[in-house]
Design a protein around this motif. Sequence first.
Motif, short mmCIF file in Angstrom:
data_model
loop_
_atom_site.label_atom_id
_atom_site.label_comp_id
_atom_site.label_asym_id
_atom_site.label_seq_id
_atom_site.Cartn_x
_atom_site.Cartn_y
_atom_site.Cartn_z
N ALA A 127 2.41 -5.27 12.62
CA ALA A 127 1.26 -5.74 11.84
C ALA A 127 1.21 -5.15 10.43
CB ALA A 127 -0.04 -5.42 12.58
N THR A 128 1.93 -4.06 10.21
CA THR A 128 1.87 -3.36 8.92
C THR A 128 2.19 -4.25 7.72
OG1 THR A 128 2.24 -1.21 9.94
CG2 THR A 128 2.79 -1.42 7.60
N PRO A 129 3.25 -5.07 7.75
CA PRO A 129 3.50 -5.92 6.58
C PRO A 129 2.35 -6.88 6.27
CG PRO A 129 5.44 -5.85 7.98
CD PRO A 129 4.33 -5.19 8.73
N GLU A 130 1.62 -7.33 7.29
CA GLU A 130 0.49 -8.23 7.06
C GLU A 130 -0.65 -7.51 6.35
OE1 GLU A 130 -1.81 -11.71 7.02
OE2 GLU A 130 0.33 -11.39 7.29
N VAL A 131 -0.82 -6.21 6.60
CA VAL A 131 -1.83 -5.42 5.88
C VAL A 131 -1.51 -5.46 4.39
CG1 VAL A 131 -2.79 -3.11 5.49
CG2 VAL A 131 -2.38 -3.91 7.81
N CYS A 132 -0.26 -5.22 4.06
CA CYS A 132 0.16 -5.25 2.64
C CYS A 132 -0.03 -6.63 2.05
CB CYS A 132 1.62 -4.83 2.53
SG CYS A 132 1.96 -3.16 3.08
N ASP A 133 0.41 -7.67 2.76
CA ASP A 133 0.32 -9.04 2.25
C ASP A 133 -1.13 -9.46 2.02
OD1 ASP A 133 3.07 -9.14 2.42
OD2 ASP A 133 3.10 -10.41 4.22
N LEU A 134 -2.01 -9.16 2.99
CA LEU A 134 -3.41 -9.56 2.86
C LEU A 134 -4.10 -8.77 1.74
CD1 LEU A 134 -5.72 -11.33 3.77
CD2 LEU A 134 -6.16 -9.72 5.64
N ALA A 135 -3.79 -7.49 1.61
CA ALA A 135 -4.38 -6.69 0.53
C ALA A 135 -3.96 -7.23 -0.84
CB ALA A 135 -3.99 -5.22 0.68
N VAL A 136 -2.69 -7.57 -0.98
CA VAL A 136 -2.22 -8.12 -2.26
C VAL A 136 -2.89 -9.47 -2.53
CG1 VAL A 136 -0.19 -9.09 -3.44
CG2 VAL A 136 -0.03 -6.87 -2.29
N ALA A 137 -2.95 -10.33 -1.52
CA ALA A 137 -3.58 -11.65 -1.70
C ALA A 137 -5.05 -11.53 -2.08
CB ALA A 137 -3.43 -12.48 -0.42
N LEU A 138 -5.78 -10.62 -1.42
CA LEU A 138 -7.19 -10.41 -1.77
C LEU A 138 -7.33 -9.82 -3.17
CD1 LEU A 138 -8.93 -9.07 1.46
CD2 LEU A 138 -9.55 -11.10 0.14
N GLY A 139 -6.44 -8.92 -3.54
CA GLY A 139 -6.47 -8.34 -4.88
C GLY A 139 -6.31 -9.41 -5.94
N ILE A 140 -5.40 -10.35 -5.70
CA ILE A 140 -5.20 -11.45 -6.64
C ILE A 140 -6.43 -12.36 -6.67
CG2 ILE A 140 -3.85 -13.56 -7.06
CD1 ILE A 140 -1.42 -11.93 -5.94
N GLU A 141 -6.92 -12.72 -5.49
CA GLU A 141 -8.10 -13.60 -5.39
C GLU A 141 -9.32 -12.97 -6.05
OE1 GLU A 141 -10.96 -15.08 -1.81
OE2 GLU A 141 -8.82 -15.37 -1.51
N GLU A 142 -9.50 -11.68 -5.87
CA GLU A 142 -10.66 -10.97 -6.41
C GLU A 142 -10.43 -10.52 -7.86
OE1 GLU A 142 -13.76 -9.69 -4.77
OE2 GLU A 142 -13.32 -11.34 -3.41
N GLN A 143 -9.25 -10.76 -8.39
CA GLN A 143 -8.85 -10.32 -9.73
C GLN A 143 -9.03 -8.81 -9.89
OE1 GLN A 143 -11.19 -12.82 -12.31
NE2 GLN A 143 -9.84 -14.57 -12.00
N GLY A 144 -8.66 -8.10 -8.83
CA GLY A 144 -8.82 -6.65 -8.82
C GLY A 144 -7.50 -5.95 -8.55
N SER A 198 -5.18 -3.55 -5.66
CA SER A 198 -5.04 -3.24 -4.24
C SER A 198 -4.04 -2.11 -4.08
CB SER A 198 -4.57 -4.48 -3.47
OG SER A 198 -3.34 -4.94 -3.95
N TYR A 199 -4.24 -1.32 -3.03
CA TYR A 199 -3.29 -0.26 -2.73
C TYR A 199 -3.31 0.01 -1.25
CZ TYR A 199 -7.39 2.84 -2.96
OH TYR A 199 -8.63 3.42 -2.78
N LEU A 200 -2.32 0.75 -0.78
CA LEU A 200 -2.18 1.05 0.64
C LEU A 200 -2.47 2.52 0.88
CD1 LEU A 200 -1.33 -0.39 3.25
CD2 LEU A 200 0.99 0.40 2.83
N ALA A 201 -3.30 2.78 1.88
CA ALA A 201 -3.64 4.15 2.28
C ALA A 201 -3.35 4.28 3.78
CB ALA A 201 -5.11 4.43 1.98
N SER A 202 -3.77 5.36 4.37
CA SER A 202 -3.57 5.57 5.80
C SER A 202 -4.82 6.21 6.38
CB SER A 202 -2.36 6.48 6.03
OG SER A 202 -2.17 6.70 7.40
N HIS A 203 -5.17 5.76 7.60
CA HIS A 203 -6.32 6.33 8.30
C HIS A 203 -6.00 6.33 9.79
CE1 HIS A 203 -10.39 7.42 9.30
NE2 HIS A 203 -10.49 6.36 10.08
N MET A 204 -6.06 7.50 10.40
CA MET A 204 -5.79 7.65 11.84
C MET A 204 -4.42 7.05 12.21
SD MET A 204 -9.64 7.01 13.33
CE MET A 204 -9.15 7.24 15.02
N ASP A 205 -3.42 7.37 11.42
CA ASP A 205 -2.04 6.92 11.64
C ASP A 205 -1.87 5.40 11.58
OD1 ASP A 205 -1.09 9.52 11.90
OD2 ASP A 205 -1.56 9.57 14.04
N ARG A 206 -2.79 4.71 10.93
CA ARG A 206 -2.66 3.28 10.72
C ARG A 206 -2.75 3.00 9.22
NH1 ARG A 206 -6.39 0.08 15.16
NH2 ARG A 206 -5.71 1.26 16.98
#
Length: 92
Positions: free
Chosen positions: A38-55, A57-65
């Motif tokens: 599922a990890t690549p989908e986290v990256c893809d969705l974050a990038v897509a939302l960042g583009i849509e929101e004109q903001g 996006s970055y990747l972090a980690s919480h509880m080993d996820r």
Amino acid sequence: MHILTLGPVGYVVMAEVLLGPAAEPVLGGGPFCSIECATPEVCDLAVALGIEEQGVSYLASHMDRPVGVVVSPRGRMWAVQILSVHELASNG
């Protein structure tokens, strides 16, 4: 003695607003068989939302996820995370 066991776990990727103007959650791809799948989908969705929101996006980690974070110029902050189907059921 009866022991409760859960069947195989499936995972989905979901984006939810943490701060700022409300918006409906966004369900990404899935189900996935593991957090690793599922990890690549986290990256893809974050990038897509960042583009849509004109903001941004970055990747972090919480509880080993991995967790995607998106911040828009309008002050909306999204969290993109991997949830097991059992976690979804407990949130609804």
